[in-house]
Design a protein around this motif. Sequence first.
Motif, mmCIF file in Angstrom:
data_model
loop_
_atom_site.group_PDB
_atom_site.id
_atom_site.type_symbol
_atom_site.label_atom_id
_atom_site.label_comp_id
_atom_site.label_asym_id
_atom_site.label_seq_id
_atom_site.Cartn_x
_atom_site.Cartn_y
_atom_site.Cartn_z
ATOM 1 N N ASP A 280 21.175 4.166 6.121
ATOM 2 C CA ASP A 280 20.074 4.081 5.162
ATOM 3 C C ASP A 280 19.340 2.747 5.228
ATOM 4 N N ILE A 281 20.002 1.727 5.746
ATOM 5 C CA ILE A 281 19.347 0.423 5.836
ATOM 6 C C ILE A 281 18.175 0.470 6.798
ATOM 7 N N PHE A 282 18.303 1.273 7.865
ATOM 8 C CA PHE A 282 17.269 1.274 8.894
ATOM 9 C C PHE A 282 15.897 1.589 8.336
ATOM 10 N N ALA A 283 15.873 2.654 7.519
ATOM 11 C CA ALA A 283 14.590 3.080 6.973
ATOM 12 C C ALA A 283 13.895 1.890 6.321
ATOM 13 N N PHE A 284 14.638 1.171 5.480
ATOM 14 C CA PHE A 284 14.010 0.106 4.702
ATOM 15 C C PHE A 284 13.774 -1.138 5.545
ATOM 16 N N ALA A 285 14.703 -1.442 6.458
ATOM 17 C CA ALA A 285 14.528 -2.631 7.290
ATOM 18 C C ALA A 285 13.296 -2.472 8.174
ATOM 19 N N VAL A 286 13.163 -1.291 8.781
ATOM 20 C CA VAL A 286 11.992 -1.061 9.634
ATOM 21 C C VAL A 286 10.720 -1.133 8.809
ATOM 22 N N LEU A 287 10.771 -0.553 7.616
ATOM 23 C CA LEU A 287 9.605 -0.580 6.731
ATOM 24 C C LEU A 287 9.164 -2.020 6.463
ATOM 25 N N ILE A 288 10.127 -2.873 6.122
ATOM 26 C CA ILE A 288 9.782 -4.262 5.802
ATOM 27 C C ILE A 288 9.204 -4.945 7.035
ATOM 28 N N LEU A 289 9.830 -4.707 8.190
ATOM 29 C CA LEU A 289 9.335 -5.330 9.420
ATOM 30 C C LEU A 289 7.906 -4.887 9.728
ATOM 31 N N VAL A 290 7.674 -3.571 9.631
ATOM 32 C CA VAL A 290 6.334 -3.063 9.959
ATOM 33 C C VAL A 290 5.295 -3.652 9.000
ATOM 34 N N LEU A 291 5.633 -3.669 7.717
ATOM 35 C CA LEU A 291 4.646 -4.153 6.748
ATOM 36 C C LEU A 291 4.404 -5.656 6.876
ATOM 37 N N MET A 292 5.391 -6.384 7.425
ATOM 38 C CA MET A 292 5.165 -7.814 7.637
ATOM 39 C C MET A 292 4.027 -8.035 8.625
ATOM 40 N N PHE A 293 3.961 -7.169 9.637
ATOM 41 C CA PHE A 293 2.945 -7.373 10.673
ATOM 42 C C PHE A 293 1.712 -6.510 10.454
ATOM 43 N N ARG A 294 1.900 -5.360 9.826
ATOM 44 C CA ARG A 294 0.748 -4.517 9.497
ATOM 45 C C ARG A 294 0.811 -4.168 8.016
ATOM 46 N N PRO A 295 0.257 -5.027 7.175
ATOM 47 C CA PRO A 295 0.438 -4.869 5.725
ATOM 48 C C PRO A 295 -0.068 -3.544 5.164
ATOM 49 N N SER A 296 -0.862 -2.784 5.911
ATOM 50 C CA SER A 296 -1.313 -1.489 5.383
ATOM 51 C C SER A 296 -0.685 -0.328 6.134
ATOM 52 N N GLY A 297 0.476 -0.535 6.737
ATOM 53 C CA GLY A 297 1.134 0.545 7.455
ATOM 54 C C GLY A 297 0.586 0.700 8.860
ATOM 55 N N LEU A 298 1.193 1.603 9.632
ATOM 56 C CA LEU A 298 0.826 1.720 11.043
ATOM 57 C C LEU A 298 -0.600 2.216 11.244
ATOM 58 N N PHE A 299 -0.992 3.247 10.461
ATOM 59 C CA PHE A 299 -2.317 3.834 10.672
ATOM 60 C C PHE A 299 -3.261 3.568 9.508
ATOM 61 N N GLY A 300 -2.796 2.801 8.531
ATOM 62 C CA GLY A 300 -3.601 2.610 7.329
ATOM 63 C C GLY A 300 -4.817 1.745 7.594
ATOM 64 N N GLU A 301 -5.882 2.036 6.845
ATOM 65 C CA GLU A 301 -7.036 1.157 6.950
ATOM 66 C C GLU A 301 -6.832 0.009 5.987
ATOM 67 N N LYS A 302 -7.519 -1.069 6.241
ATOM 68 C CA LYS A 302 -7.433 -2.208 5.326
ATOM 69 C C LYS A 302 -8.088 -1.793 4.024
ATOM 70 N N THR A 303 -7.303 -1.876 2.947
ATOM 71 C CA THR A 303 -7.884 -1.507 1.659
ATOM 72 C C THR A 303 -8.226 -2.760 0.874
ATOM 73 N N GLY A 304 -9.045 -2.574 -0.113
ATOM 74 C CA GLY A 304 -9.407 -3.692 -0.974
ATOM 75 C C GLY A 304 -8.253 -4.069 -1.875
ATOM 76 N N ASP A 305 -8.489 -4.999 -2.742
ATOM 77 C CA ASP A 305 -7.463 -5.470 -3.663
ATOM 78 C C ASP A 305 -7.325 -4.478 -4.797
ATOM 79 N N ARG A 306 -6.152 -3.854 -4.900
ATOM 80 C CA ARG A 306 -6.002 -2.991 -6.073
ATOM 81 C C ARG A 306 -4.906 -3.493 -7.022
ATOM 82 N N ALA A 307 -4.343 -4.639 -6.711
ATOM 83 C CA ALA A 307 -3.314 -5.183 -7.602
ATOM 84 C C ALA A 307 -3.949 -5.897 -8.769
#
Lengths: 307, 353
Positions: A280-307
């Motif tokens: 179960d760690i893999f799912a989350f570890a890979v997720l964190i790694l991917v988002l570190m380099f691509r903050p909007s996911g692999l295919f996501g477009e850059k979105t505006g600030d919604r926070a």
Amino acid sequence: MDILFQQIINGLVQGSIYAMVALGYTMVYGIMGLINFAHGEVVMIGTLVAISIVTLLVQSGMPPALAGAFGVAGAALVCMALGWSLERIAYRPLRRAQRLAPLITAIGMSIVLQNLAMMIWGRNYMTFPPLIEKTQYEFAGAAFTSVQVMIVVVAALSMSGLLLLVYRTRLGMAMRATAQNPAVAGLMGVNANRIISSAFVVGSALGAIAGVMVGTYYEVAHYQMGFMLGLKAFTAAVLGGIGNFAGAMAGGVLLGLIEALGAGYIGDLTGGFFGSHYQDIFAFAVLILVLMFRPSGLFGEKTGDRA
Amino acid sequence: MNKWLTPRSTLGLVLVAAALIVLPFVVGMGGQAWVRILNFAILYAFLALGLNIVVGFAGLLDLGYVAFYAVGAYTWALLASPHFGLHLPFWAILPIGAVFACIAGALLGAPTLKLRGDYLAIVTLGFGEIVRIFMNNLNAPVNITNGAQGITLIDPVVVGQFKFSATSTIFGLTVTGPQKYYYLLVLLALGVILVNYRLQHSRIGRAWQAIREDEIAAKAIGINTRNVKLLAFAMGASFGGIAGGIFAAMQGFVSPESFSLIESIMILAMVVLGGMGHIPGVILGAVLLAILPEALRYAVVPVQKALFGEVLADPESLRMLVFGLALVLVMRFRPAGLWPSPERRRELAEKTQ
């Protein structure tokens, strides 16, 4: 080599289930920017409804494959109604509220659905009756079953159906328009409320089919099964870039592969230090790694600030 | 003169203090179980106020807060139990636990600084799960956390000869273990309330608020958003660590089960339901959500009997069902929380016009 091939097959099957559930998250998110945290529970309800229908019909003498078809249809209907009511009860009244308010109602609805399921179906594991005869095939040293083939085929068909709906129909066009700009879509005569409802309904139908897949694959179901499944599927949706259809599908399959390969190889890679229970760690570890380099996911477009 | 200490507010303070002092004895008349529930309510208020720094002040959605609670609890459990044969005193462990949790907070904060909103939520959620999975599996090949069995026989808080776990007589008054912990928890909670208030109106607090409202604008006026966000994570995490230590000492037992995702979600629900960023609201939310499921435990069976003459539904699931419905209904009719801050209520009112 054998393990590699075997794990790729297992990963593909698990991944297509994740992809189906992930689409439910992504459709809702794409249109209204909201995480439908209760989606996992909708899938769980789908599985349990299908179990009840199939068991009843098989006992009354119907061939399992036909009973399975009825089971899928029944589960889809129940889940569609559930998805629709979920939106009406928990999300629509809060559309103008602060961003976290719908998150809390979603959590409340998850708790309600889980406990409702426990009241109806009990707290024990239920067995899912076999829908098709389970034959084992072998290919290049790796074994796979007819059930696995069926899951991948049904998933591919359902997802093609969804793509047709989204890209070839008026409803799909309205959905894409609302996702891009709700105000302008409204000016063009699109009824946003109807579109949002239909996103919930379609997503829940996919979830119901995925629920039946999970049931036939693992042959058991339980009122708490929706939580982890929903979490993984949501992870898959984010991995691919939430709000993006291709991203959800790719993210789901990718997550299934990563988990299967990770579980198969982690023991060898770390000299036996980490065992396969770290899967179960893999799912989350890979997720964190991917988002570190691509903050909007692999295919996501850059979105505006919604926070 | 100080504008806060008018005669009226002084009287109010004295009354509240008196109520807080007498409360465990009043509640204790209904049984020590209720004192324990009360203690957990305060512990949750402590946790919720810690999370409030991250979510309420800085606006960073953290769904893995329980990871820091777990780090604190396991720090205490490992440093004060027969598991490793270590028995450090509490004044040594609590700061160590806070520092570890703080490091964990910075570790989580650093790679996630670029992420916004929902992406941050899922990453923090994943982090929480990773911590729990490690706690669950770090029993082989080297047994560190004792896996799913958890660690037992953890030392209670002991100051000199004064043991917080045992019943003793002070000035002719019998004080039970839970009642002693109650006073310790109230003191700690007052500490965290004070820190929250001071932070909110400090330079850092205003910087957090600026980031919450508009990160790009905050950066443009010269706020070092990276450091300030990291600080929010680290501070929230330290409070989680301290709460975890007290939890371990109070229970005498920790296991990974106590630190599941649902726990993070509950703490977040306390913050949001009470009124995000508003300290009295957060306390109210925490106390209500901690006590409601327990109170329902006692209510579901008699109420069913009174209404239908028999027990129709499984009390355990019925109680959680009612709890879930309560969450939905509160948010439905008070979307800004039960007790939102006046500014926030104004903002929301403007938005809906």
